[in-house]
Design an enzyme around this catalytic site. Structure first.
Site, short mmCIF file in Angstrom:
data_model
loop_
_atom_site.label_atom_id
_atom_site.label_comp_id
_atom_site.label_asym_id
_atom_site.label_seq_id
_atom_site.Cartn_x
_atom_site.Cartn_y
_atom_site.Cartn_z
N LEU A 88 65.08 -21.08 -29.91
CA LEU A 88 65.74 -20.24 -30.92
C LEU A 88 67.12 -19.83 -30.42
CD1 LEU A 88 63.15 -17.84 -32.58
CD2 LEU A 88 64.53 -19.60 -33.64
N HIS A 89 68.03 -20.78 -30.39
CA HIS A 89 69.40 -20.53 -29.95
C HIS A 89 70.35 -21.02 -31.01
CE1 HIS A 89 68.30 -19.23 -25.95
NE2 HIS A 89 67.43 -20.22 -25.93
N ALA A 90 71.50 -20.40 -31.10
CA ALA A 90 72.61 -20.80 -31.96
C ALA A 90 72.17 -21.18 -33.37
CB ALA A 90 73.41 -21.90 -31.29
#
Length: 88
Positions: free
Chosen positions: A14-16
């Site tokens: 769950l990044h960017a």
């Protein structure tokens, strides 16, 4: 209150970009929604900074918790998004 456990399996966690999709989906619902990581840290699922601060990587198991009028629909939609590995 409605809660479901799921595992994030997309390459970057769950990044960017995936986090942005996740937050946009969470904001479609009236319920209060939280993301909880194994170490009992809980953040607002509608907050980009909060979600990014959890450092969720591929293979991380999280709990999604919602409380409100559309809590079950909110959690099911977010789990479906995560399970689709964020492919729209």
């Amino acid at each position: 209150m409605f809660m479901k456990e799921t595992t994030v399996n997309n390459q970057v966690g769950l990044h960017a970009r995936p986090a942005t999709f996740f937050i946009q989906k969470a904001n479609e619902f009236k319920s209060s929604i939280w993301v909880e990581k194994e170490d009992d840290r809980r953040v607002n699922a509608k907050s980009l900074l909060g979600v990014l601060s959890l450092g969720i990587v591929k293979g991380t198991t999280i709990n999604l918790i919602a409380d409100g009028p559309d809590e079950e629909a909110a959690i099911n939609a977010l789990v479906e998004l995560i399970n689709s590995e964020f492919s729209e």
